[in-house]
Design a protein around this motif. Structure first.
Motif, PDB file in Angstrom:
ATOM      1  N   LEU A 111       0.823  -1.216   0.000  1.00  0.00           N
ATOM      2  CA  LEU A 111       0.000   0.000   0.000  1.00  0.00           C
ATOM      3  C   LEU A 111       0.860   1.270   0.000  1.00  0.00           C
ATOM      4  O   LEU A 111       0.344   2.362   0.198  1.00  0.00           O
ATOM      5  CB  LEU A 111      -0.931   0.005   1.212  1.00  0.00           C
ATOM      6  N   GLN A 112       2.157   1.096  -0.219  1.00  0.00           N
ATOM      7  CA  GLN A 112       3.103   2.212  -0.287  1.00  0.00           C
ATOM      8  C   GLN A 112       3.252   2.958   1.037  1.00  0.00           C
ATOM      9  O   GLN A 112       3.664   4.113   1.060  1.00  0.00           O
ATOM     10  CB  GLN A 112       2.721   3.207  -1.405  1.00  0.00           C
ATOM     11  N   ASN A 113       2.952   2.302   2.139  1.00  0.00           N
ATOM     12  CA  ASN A 113       3.139   2.892   3.461  1.00  0.00           C
ATOM     13  C   ASN A 113       4.446   2.326   4.022  1.00  0.00           C
ATOM     14  O   ASN A 113       4.458   1.431   4.867  1.00  0.00           O
ATOM     15  CB  ASN A 113       1.956   2.574   4.382  1.00  0.00           C
ATOM     16  N   VAL A 118       8.561  -0.454   7.483  1.00  0.00           N
ATOM     17  CA  VAL A 118       9.846  -0.533   8.174  1.00  0.00           C
ATOM     18  C   VAL A 118       9.650  -0.994   9.613  1.00  0.00           C
ATOM     19  O   VAL A 118      10.371  -1.876  10.104  1.00  0.00           O
ATOM     20  CB  VAL A 118      10.590   0.826   8.122  1.00  0.00           C
ATOM     21  N   LYS A 119       8.670  -0.437  10.300  1.00  0.00           N
ATOM     22  CA  LYS A 119       8.436  -0.809  11.702  1.00  0.00           C
ATOM     23  C   LYS A 119       8.105  -2.298  11.829  1.00  0.00           C
ATOM     24  O   LYS A 119       8.661  -2.995  12.683  1.00  0.00           O
ATOM     25  CB  LYS A 119       7.295   0.025  12.291  1.00  0.00           C
ATOM     26  N   ALA A 120       7.217  -2.764  10.986  1.00  0.00           N
ATOM     27  CA  ALA A 120       6.797  -4.170  11.068  1.00  0.00           C
ATOM     28  C   ALA A 120       7.925  -5.106  10.643  1.00  0.00           C
ATOM     29  O   ALA A 120       8.173  -6.133  11.300  1.00  0.00           O
ATOM     30  CB  ALA A 120       5.556  -4.395  10.205  1.00  0.00           C
ATOM     31  N   LEU A 121       8.626  -4.771   9.573  1.00  0.00           N
ATOM     32  CA  LEU A 121       9.718  -5.619   9.104  1.00  0.00           C
ATOM     33  C   LEU A 121      10.873  -5.638  10.095  1.00  0.00           C
ATOM     34  O   LEU A 121      11.556  -6.665  10.248  1.00  0.00           O
ATOM     35  CB  LEU A 121      10.174  -5.186   7.719  1.00  0.00           C
ATOM     36  N   HIS A 122      11.067  -4.535  10.789  1.00  0.00           N
ATOM     37  CA  HIS A 122      12.099  -4.505  11.828  1.00  0.00           C
ATOM     38  C   HIS A 122      11.754  -5.510  12.934  1.00  0.00           C
ATOM     39  O   HIS A 122      12.630  -6.234  13.429  1.00  0.00           O
ATOM     40  CB  HIS A 122      12.248  -3.087  12.397  1.00  0.00           C
ATOM     41  N   GLU A 123      10.481  -5.565  13.311  1.00  0.00           N
ATOM     42  CA  GLU A 123      10.048  -6.538  14.319  1.00  0.00           C
ATOM     43  C   GLU A 123      10.268  -7.962  13.817  1.00  0.00           C
ATOM     44  O   GLU A 123      10.759  -8.821  14.567  1.00  0.00           O
ATOM     45  CB  GLU A 123       8.577  -6.333  14.685  1.00  0.00           C
ATOM     46  N   ALA A 124       9.906  -8.224  12.569  1.00  0.00           N
ATOM     47  CA  ALA A 124      10.099  -9.568  12.004  1.00  0.00           C
ATOM     48  C   ALA A 124      11.570  -9.951  12.008  1.00  0.00           C
ATOM     49  O   ALA A 124      11.934 -11.070  12.393  1.00  0.00           O
ATOM     50  CB  ALA A 124       9.540  -9.631  10.585  1.00  0.00           C
ATOM     51  N   THR A 144      13.469   2.619  -0.202  1.00  0.00           N
ATOM     52  CA  THR A 144      12.352   3.394  -0.741  1.00  0.00           C
ATOM     53  C   THR A 144      12.209   4.722  -0.010  1.00  0.00           C
ATOM     54  O   THR A 144      11.882   5.740  -0.623  1.00  0.00           O
ATOM     55  CB  THR A 144      11.049   2.573  -0.645  1.00  0.00           C
ATOM     56  N   LEU A 145      12.494   4.707   1.288  1.00  0.00           N
ATOM     57  CA  LEU A 145      12.416   5.929   2.091  1.00  0.00           C
ATOM     58  C   LEU A 145      13.702   6.756   2.011  1.00  0.00           C
ATOM     59  O   LEU A 145      13.808   7.797   2.663  1.00  0.00           O
ATOM     60  CB  LEU A 145      12.111   5.578   3.548  1.00  0.00           C
ATOM     61  N   GLN A 146      14.667   6.268   1.260  1.00  0.00           N
ATOM     62  CA  GLN A 146      15.965   6.921   1.081  1.00  0.00           C
ATOM     63  C   GLN A 146      16.740   7.039   2.394  1.00  0.00           C
ATOM     64  O   GLN A 146      17.447   8.008   2.623  1.00  0.00           O
ATOM     65  CB  GLN A 146      15.817   8.267   0.378  1.00  0.00           C
ATOM     66  N   HIS A 147      16.634   6.015   3.217  1.00  0.00           N
ATOM     67  CA  HIS A 147      17.417   5.915   4.452  1.00  0.00           C
ATOM     68  C   HIS A 147      18.710   5.168   4.110  1.00  0.00           C
ATOM     69  O   HIS A 147      18.850   3.978   4.396  1.00  0.00           O
ATOM     70  CB  HIS A 147      16.654   5.151   5.530  1.00  0.00           C
ATOM     71  N   LEU A 148      19.646   5.860   3.501  1.00  0.00           N
ATOM     72  CA  LEU A 148      20.845   5.212   2.983  1.00  0.00           C
ATOM     73  C   LEU A 148      21.663   4.519   4.062  1.00  0.00           C
ATOM     74  O   LEU A 148      22.171   3.410   3.860  1.00  0.00           O
ATOM     75  CB  LEU A 148      21.703   6.222   2.225  1.00  0.00           C
TER      76      LEU A 148
END
Length: 187
Positions: A111-113, A118-124, A144-148
């Motif tokens: 859904l492009q959120n 990031v929050k959910a994948l970090h938990e996983a 995607t968020l450009q967090h290099l």
């Protein structure tokens, strides 16, 4: 249970038939309902699986695994908002279900959120620190968020146990500056 034996021997359709017969005789036998739903989902009969997982949840609304399974089915159906709701309920009931966090992250990403992804994948990834798929998807959400710097952190973690997935992350994120991490990898 005879249905499980049929499953073990690869006779999925026979197992589904047996579970259906069992449910006709004992409609409240949740184990049969759940196994049938699982087999239907595995065979791509997603709408039927959805209704059976929903039946399990109607009888046992605090079943975190059934909420995860329902979320999985919604995700496969492309119904991402409903998938998110199911995955969120699963992690609310049991925050240690890493696959529910992963599904939640993937549904948010669809859904492009990406902030929520990031929050959910970090938990996983935290729950399963050696899951290359969770780390790859986390890296891509950061990309995607450009967090290099975060992509770099993910690559540095991932290369320790899955250099091939690290290479995929480097290529897919266009981070040629990280190619040194896998320069010796033979494809």
């Amino acid at each position: 249970m005879a249905g499980r034996l049929l499953e073990l021997f690869g006779r999925r359709d026979s197992a589904i038939g047996l579970y259906q017969e069992t449910l006709q005789r004992s409609p409240k036998f949740l184990a049969a309902e759940n196994r049938m739903a699982y087999l239907l989902a595995a065979s791509g009969q997603l709408e039927q699986a959805r209704s059976h997982f929903q039946a399990v949840l109607n009888a046992d609304p605090r079943n975190a695994v059934a909420h995860f399974n329902l979320g999985y089915v919604f995700d496969k159906l492309g119904r991402f908002e409903e998938a998110i709701a199911s995955f969120q309920e699963a992690v609310h009931l049991n925050a240690k279900i890493d696959r529910a966090w992963y599904g939640l992250g993937m549904s948010f990403a669809a859904l492009q959120n990406h902030e929520e992804a990031v929050k959910a994948l970090h938990e996983a990834a935290t729950l399963q620190p050696m899951n290359p798929h969770a780390w790859y998807q986390l890296g891509m959400a950061h990309h995607t968020l450009q967090h290099l710097e975060k992509v770099t952190e993910v690559a540095l973690h991932l290369v320790r146990f899955d250099p091939r997935m690290t290479r995929r992350l480097i290529v897919d994120s266009g981070r040629d500056d990280l190619a040194y991490l896998v320069k010796d990898l033979v494809v």
